[in-house]
Design a protein around this motif. Structure first.
Motif, mmCIF file in Angstrom:
data_model
loop_
_atom_site.group_PDB
_atom_site.id
_atom_site.type_symbol
_atom_site.label_atom_id
_atom_site.label_comp_id
_atom_site.label_asym_id
_atom_site.label_seq_id
_atom_site.Cartn_x
_atom_site.Cartn_y
_atom_site.Cartn_z
ATOM 1 N N SER A 6 0.917 -1.514 -0.089
ATOM 2 C CA SER A 6 0.032 0.021 0.071
ATOM 3 C C SER A 6 0.883 1.284 -0.119
ATOM 4 O O SER A 6 0.557 2.306 -0.810
ATOM 5 C CB SER A 6 -0.820 -0.018 1.153
ATOM 6 O OG SER A 6 -0.314 -0.200 2.411
ATOM 7 N N LYS A 7 2.041 1.431 0.681
ATOM 8 C CA LYS A 7 2.938 2.337 0.702
ATOM 9 C C LYS A 7 3.458 2.618 -0.513
ATOM 10 O O LYS A 7 3.797 3.676 -1.012
ATOM 11 C CB LYS A 7 4.083 2.254 1.814
ATOM 12 C CG LYS A 7 3.289 2.426 3.399
ATOM 13 C CD LYS A 7 4.428 2.252 4.100
ATOM 14 C CE LYS A 7 4.086 2.361 5.655
ATOM 15 N NZ LYS A 7 5.207 2.391 6.783
ATOM 16 N N ASP A 57 1.059 3.900 -3.103
ATOM 17 C CA ASP A 57 0.678 5.171 -2.787
ATOM 18 C C ASP A 57 1.828 6.157 -3.392
ATOM 19 O O ASP A 57 1.496 7.349 -3.885
ATOM 20 C CB ASP A 57 0.620 5.584 -1.410
ATOM 21 C CG ASP A 57 0.162 6.937 -0.990
ATOM 22 O OD1 ASP A 57 -0.533 7.639 -1.713
ATOM 23 O OD2 ASP A 57 0.671 7.475 -0.006
ATOM 24 N N GLY A 112 1.436 6.320 -7.236
ATOM 25 C CA GLY A 112 -0.145 6.418 -7.702
ATOM 26 C C GLY A 112 -0.780 5.563 -8.123
ATOM 27 O O GLY A 112 -1.798 5.825 -8.873
ATOM 28 N N PHE A 153 -2.333 3.525 -5.486
ATOM 29 C CA PHE A 153 -3.403 3.106 -4.584
ATOM 30 C C PHE A 153 -4.620 3.658 -4.602
ATOM 31 O O PHE A 153 -4.958 4.650 -5.326
ATOM 32 C CB PHE A 153 -2.696 4.056 -3.145
ATOM 33 C CG PHE A 153 -3.359 3.555 -2.132
ATOM 34 C CD1 PHE A 153 -3.307 2.295 -1.325
ATOM 35 C CD2 PHE A 153 -4.133 4.286 -1.011
ATOM 36 C CE1 PHE A 153 -3.731 1.710 -0.294
ATOM 37 C CE2 PHE A 153 -4.849 3.988 -0.122
ATOM 38 C CZ PHE A 153 -4.698 2.545 0.507
ATOM 39 N N GLU A 154 -5.758 2.910 -4.285
ATOM 40 C CA GLU A 154 -7.097 3.119 -4.511
ATOM 41 C C GLU A 154 -7.548 3.410 -6.049
ATOM 42 O O GLU A 154 -8.231 4.274 -6.461
ATOM 43 C CB GLU A 154 -7.595 4.440 -3.627
ATOM 44 C CG GLU A 154 -7.548 4.033 -2.160
ATOM 45 C CD GLU A 154 -8.332 5.186 -1.572
ATOM 46 O OE1 GLU A 154 -8.690 6.416 -2.156
ATOM 47 O OE2 GLU A 154 -8.579 5.268 -0.252
ATOM 48 N N ASP A 206 -10.562 1.762 -5.030
ATOM 49 C CA ASP A 206 -11.261 3.129 -5.013
ATOM 50 C C ASP A 206 -12.317 3.131 -4.210
ATOM 51 O O ASP A 206 -13.390 2.264 -4.566
ATOM 52 C CB ASP A 206 -11.694 3.837 -6.264
ATOM 53 C CG ASP A 206 -11.962 5.202 -6.404
ATOM 54 O OD1 ASP A 206 -11.973 5.717 -5.303
ATOM 55 O OD2 ASP A 206 -12.104 5.949 -7.360
#
Length: 295
Positions: free
Chosen positions: A147-148, A151, A154, A156-157, A239
């Protein structure tokens, strides 16, 4: 002239009990299997019955009451489902996640399995042991670091991030499965194709892939079911504004706890699609399992 051989002298005749058991053994086995199948399908039947009842009937009685009162059945729940943008959009998002994740795993694992099974290169066995070692890595261990990383880049979600995560964690088992299947292909067949001038890519697509069809179909079913029914990865990486169906149903429960008339048909639709995929490819699945068992 009769071709039946006379009974051997001194051979014991089967007892009446053993003959009855031999006649009824197959029937008893079938009855047990039918009962197990009915018990396994009972929750599905309950969900199907609830999906055609309105919320008042669901609150008053169990789903089995529809057997004595068919007048409870209504298509209003599915009409409401069609107008529920959260559920309909989530089904589309789930397909956008599941199909690429399944296709990517099949393509990459097929190429890697062929390389590990049929090609000679330095450190092949050690690389394969590394892939096998990745099978024991649980998904939960990678949630925080991935997840890091997502993030930072770009992802993540985002839907591509979920697809990439599912592809990465589906590859070790897929490579292990296909490599073992491809390794059973006769070497003589591959050498004969090479002597006829076939390159590695042509050999892969014209010889190995057709022979590995049952194993690839089994892998596709496993991957499709795992990604479609996943909730943990989607809950973290998807998302929040366009979640897949598992997360969307969970959000409906949290926000509209009494909207069972929408949740029941939504849950049934989310379940019937992977079941349809399984029954559509069940022949290839059984062939792959039987081939692996024989080998």
């Amino acid at each position: 002239m009769s071709t039946s051989s006379p009974p051997r002298p001194g051979a014991p005749r089967p007892s009446l009990g053993s003959r009855i058991a031999a006649l009824t053994g197959g029937t008893a086995t079938r009855l047990v299997l039918v009962l197990i199948a009915l018990v396994w399908l009972l929750p599905t039947a309950g969900l199907l019955g609830s999906s055609f009842r309105d919320s008042a009937d669901i609150a008053d009685s169990g789903w089995w009451s529809v057997l004595g009162d068919p007048g409870q059945l209504t298509f209003g729940n599915y009409e409401a489902l069609l107008y529920n943008e959260t559920i309909t959009d989530s089904l589309f998002v789930t397909l956008m996640i599941t199909i690429p994740s399944t296709v990517l795993v099949i393509v990459v694992a097929s190429l890697a399995g062929y390389a590990f099974a049929c090609l000679e290169f330095r450190g092949r066995d050690w690389w394969f042991l590394l892939v096998v070692g990745l099978l024991v890595v649980p998904v939960q261990v990678a949630l925080l670091p991935v997840s890091k990383l997502f993030d930072l880049v770009g992802l993540f979600e985002t839907t591509p991030g979920v697809v990439l995560f599912h592809t990465a964690f589906g590859l070790p088992f897929a490579i292990f499965l296909l490599r073992n299947f491809f390794a059973e292909i006769p070497r003589e067949l591959l050498e004969a194709a090479r002597l006829d001038g076939a390159g590695e890519l042509r050999l892969f697509f014209r010889v190995v892939m057709p022979l590995g069809g049952p194993a690839i179909a089994s892998l596709g079913i496993f991957q499709f079911l795992w990604v479609w029914n996943d909730m943990l990865v989607s809950l973290i990486f998807a998302d929040a504004g366009s979640p897949p169906i598992t997360v969307a149903l969970q959000q409906q429960v949290r926000q509209f706890g009494n909207s069972i008339d929408v949740l029941a048909p939504g849950a049934f639709v989310s379940m019937i699609i992977p079941l349809a995929v399984f029954f559509l490819f069940q022949r290839q699945f059984v062939s792959g399992v039987m081939a692996g068992a024989i080998k």
